[in-house]
Design an enzyme around this catalytic site. Structure first.
Site, PDB file in Angstrom:
ATOM      1  N   SER A 142       0.866  -1.191   0.000  1.00  0.00           N
ATOM      2  CA  SER A 142       0.000   0.000   0.000  1.00  0.00           C
ATOM      3  C   SER A 142       0.895   1.231   0.000  1.00  0.00           C
ATOM      4  CB  SER A 142      -0.856   0.000   1.270  1.00  0.00           C
ATOM      5  OG  SER A 142      -1.444   1.265   1.489  1.00  0.00           O
ATOM      6  N   TYR A 155      -1.933  -0.784  10.413  1.00  0.00           N
ATOM      7  CA  TYR A 155      -2.018  -1.141   8.987  1.00  0.00           C
ATOM      8  C   TYR A 155      -0.732  -0.722   8.268  1.00  0.00           C
ATOM      9  CZ  TYR A 155      -3.907  -1.108   4.162  1.00  0.00           C
ATOM     10  OH  TYR A 155      -4.117  -1.309   2.826  1.00  0.00           O
TER      11      TYR A 155
HETATM   12  N1  LIG Z   1      -8.435  -0.398  -1.842  1.00  0.00           N
HETATM   13  C1  LIG Z   1      -7.394   0.369  -1.562  1.00  0.00           C
HETATM   14  O1  LIG Z   1      -7.477   1.608  -1.557  1.00  0.00           O
HETATM   15  C2  LIG Z   1      -6.072  -0.253  -1.267  1.00  0.00           C
HETATM   16  C3  LIG Z   1      -4.943   0.598  -1.217  1.00  0.00           C
HETATM   17  C4  LIG Z   1      -3.714   0.061  -0.937  1.00  0.00           C
HETATM   18  C5  LIG Z   1      -3.581  -1.292  -0.718  1.00  0.00           C
HETATM   19  N2  LIG Z   1      -4.680  -2.106  -0.765  1.00  0.00           N
HETATM   20  C6  LIG Z   1      -4.461  -3.528  -0.507  1.00  0.00           C
HETATM   21  O2  LIG Z   1      -5.023  -4.292  -1.536  1.00  0.00           O
HETATM   22  C7  LIG Z   1      -5.341  -5.591  -1.030  1.00  0.00           C
HETATM   23  C8  LIG Z   1      -6.762  -5.950  -1.482  1.00  0.00           C
HETATM   24  O3  LIG Z   1      -7.659  -5.045  -0.888  1.00  0.00           O
HETATM   25  P1  LIG Z   1      -9.020  -4.564  -1.588  1.00  0.00           P
HETATM   26  O4  LIG Z   1      -8.944  -3.104  -1.682  1.00  0.00           O
HETATM   27  O5  LIG Z   1      -9.289  -5.360  -2.793  1.00  0.00           O
HETATM   28  O6  LIG Z   1     -10.042  -4.906  -0.403  1.00  0.00           O
HETATM   29  P2  LIG Z   1     -11.369  -5.804  -0.364  1.00  0.00           P
HETATM   30  O7  LIG Z   1     -11.885  -5.667   1.011  1.00  0.00           O
HETATM   31  O8  LIG Z   1     -12.248  -5.434  -1.508  1.00  0.00           O
HETATM   32  O9  LIG Z   1     -10.820  -7.290  -0.610  1.00  0.00           O
HETATM   33  C9  LIG Z   1     -10.059  -7.991   0.345  1.00  0.00           C
HETATM   34  C10 LIG Z   1     -10.383  -9.472   0.193  1.00  0.00           C
HETATM   35  O10 LIG Z   1      -9.515 -10.202   1.077  1.00  0.00           O
HETATM   36  C11 LIG Z   1     -10.302 -11.200   1.704  1.00  0.00           C
HETATM   37  N3  LIG Z   1      -9.677 -11.580   2.986  1.00  0.00           N
HETATM   38  C12 LIG Z   1      -9.645 -10.847   4.110  1.00  0.00           C
HETATM   39  N4  LIG Z   1      -9.054 -11.547   5.085  1.00  0.00           N
HETATM   40  C13 LIG Z   1      -8.708 -12.748   4.560  1.00  0.00           C
HETATM   41  C14 LIG Z   1      -8.080 -13.896   5.086  1.00  0.00           C
HETATM   42  N5  LIG Z   1      -7.692 -13.959   6.364  1.00  0.00           N
HETATM   43  N6  LIG Z   1      -7.865 -14.951   4.269  1.00  0.00           N
HETATM   44  C15 LIG Z   1      -8.288 -14.917   2.974  1.00  0.00           C
HETATM   45  N7  LIG Z   1      -8.917 -13.849   2.435  1.00  0.00           N
HETATM   46  C16 LIG Z   1      -9.118 -12.777   3.220  1.00  0.00           C
HETATM   47  C17 LIG Z   1     -11.668 -10.572   1.886  1.00  0.00           C
HETATM   48  O11 LIG Z   1     -12.687 -11.544   2.106  1.00  0.00           O
HETATM   49  C18 LIG Z   1     -11.825  -9.810   0.586  1.00  0.00           C
HETATM   50  O12 LIG Z   1     -12.434 -10.612  -0.407  1.00  0.00           O
HETATM   51  C19 LIG Z   1      -5.161  -5.529   0.478  1.00  0.00           C
HETATM   52  O13 LIG Z   1      -3.939  -6.119   0.834  1.00  0.00           O
HETATM   53  C20 LIG Z   1      -5.135  -4.036   0.749  1.00  0.00           C
HETATM   54  O14 LIG Z   1      -4.429  -3.725   1.907  1.00  0.00           O
HETATM   55  C21 LIG Z   1      -5.921  -1.617  -1.031  1.00  0.00           C
END
Ligand SMILES: NC(=O)c1ccc[n+]([C@@H]2O[C@H](COP(=O)([O-])OP(=O)(O)OC[C@H]3O[C@@H](n4cnc5c(N)ncnc54)[C@H](O)[C@@H]3O)[C@@H](O)[C@H]2O)c1
Length: 254
Positions: A142, A155
């Site tokens: 991130s 985080y």
């Molecule tokens: N959306 C943003 O702005 C953003 C920015 C920077 C980084 N990220 C990173 O991107 C990645 C994906 O996030 P996203 O934005 O798609 O969020 P999201 O909430 O849409 O998806 C996350 C997914 O991970 C699954 N998950 C959570 N805990 C889990 C576990 N213990 N085992 C298996 N699956 C699990 C959830 O069920 C969900 O389907 C994350 O690592 C997040 O930190 C997101």
């Protein structure tokens, strides 16, 4: 021929947001994708969508913070597709809070999923990649692995760890055909941000003022992160290892 034709892939957190977009994109480019998520309904939907579009995918319900379960889905990929070429460590949680009020459970969940989950996945995949003398690991960190924000200390600590994990793995296997790279997304429109947005005055307010922190002036789309993940996963990125790449609409350029 697709850009990852016939490559065996594992994507964690494939039931939603960025992970779902990456799984879809890898499959569209010819990859055979094991889609992993803790949410069985969500991951089944991802796989159904990929299959309906003519792609190859399998759904696995697993918790990435459980090392036995992680060993299991990596083994499942090798059993299904004979190898593992690409691992995308993506499953994550964001449990925001002012630091002195964060509970033990929130600290444990954040580190167990966001850090140990990535370690378990890579550790299980690498022996197969060593046998193949080839493999590509893509870690989704991130911008908070690079810069902090209010209410996100735990985080941000977890995401900073992924930056260094990426570099360490890249160095350990640089001569053995295994590459490991990291994407640092900015604000992307997915549910992981909703709790944090609530603390910051609501999603509408954040989006009205987004050009204050994300110069491009809009949230990112999951597909825009998937474009970069596809490149890093593919052989097109053959000279990249240990790279930390921000995909953040200019956020960390400031
Ligand atoms: N959306 C943003 O702005 C953003 C920015 C920077 C980084 N990220 C990173 O991107 C990645 C994906 O996030 P996203 O934005 O798609 O969020 P999201 O909430 O849409 O998806 C996350 C997914 O991970 C699954 N998950 C959570 N805990 C889990 C576990 N213990 N085992 C298996 N699956 C699990 C959830 O069920 C969900 O389907 C994350 O690592 C997040 O930190 C997101």
């Amino acid at each position: 021929m697709g850009r990852v034709a016939a490559k065996a892939c594992v994507v964690t957190g494939a039931g939603s947001g960025i992970g779902r977009a990456i799984a879809q994109r890898l499959a569209l480019e010819g990859g055979k994708v094991v889609c992993v998520d803790i949410n069985p309904t969500a991951v089944a939907e991802t796989v159904a969508g990929i299959q309906a579009a003519g792609g190859i995918a399998a759904a696995v319900t697993a918790d990435v913070s459980n090392s036995v379960a992680v060993d299991g889905f990596i083994r499942q990929c090798v059993e299904l597709y004979d190898r593992i070429d690409i691992l995308v460590n993506n499953a994550g949680v964001n449990l925001p809070g002012i630091f002195h009020e964060v509970s033990n459970d929130e600290i444990d969940r954040t580190l167990n999923i966001n850090v140990k989950g990535y370690m378990y996945g890579s550790r299980a995949a690498i022996p197969h990649m060593l046998r193949q003398q080839a493999g590509s690991i893509v870690n989704i960190s991130s911008v908070n692995g690079l810069v902090a924000e209010p209410f996100l200390s735990v985080y941000a600590a977890s995401k900073g760890a992924i930056v260094m994990l990426t570099k360490g793995i890249a160095l350990d296997y640089a001569k053995q055909g295994i590459r490991c790279n990291c994407i640092c997304p900015g604000w992307v429109d997915t549910p992981i941000n909703y709790a944090h947005a609530e603390m910051m005055g609501g999603l509408d307010k954040i989006y009205a003022e987004i050009d204050r922190f994300q110069p491009i002036g809009r949230p990112g789309e999951p597909s825009e992160i998937a474009n970069l993940a596809l490149f890093l996963a593919s052989d097109e990125a053959s000279f990249l290892t240990g790279s930390i790449i921000a995909a953040d609409g200019g956020m960390t350029a400031q």
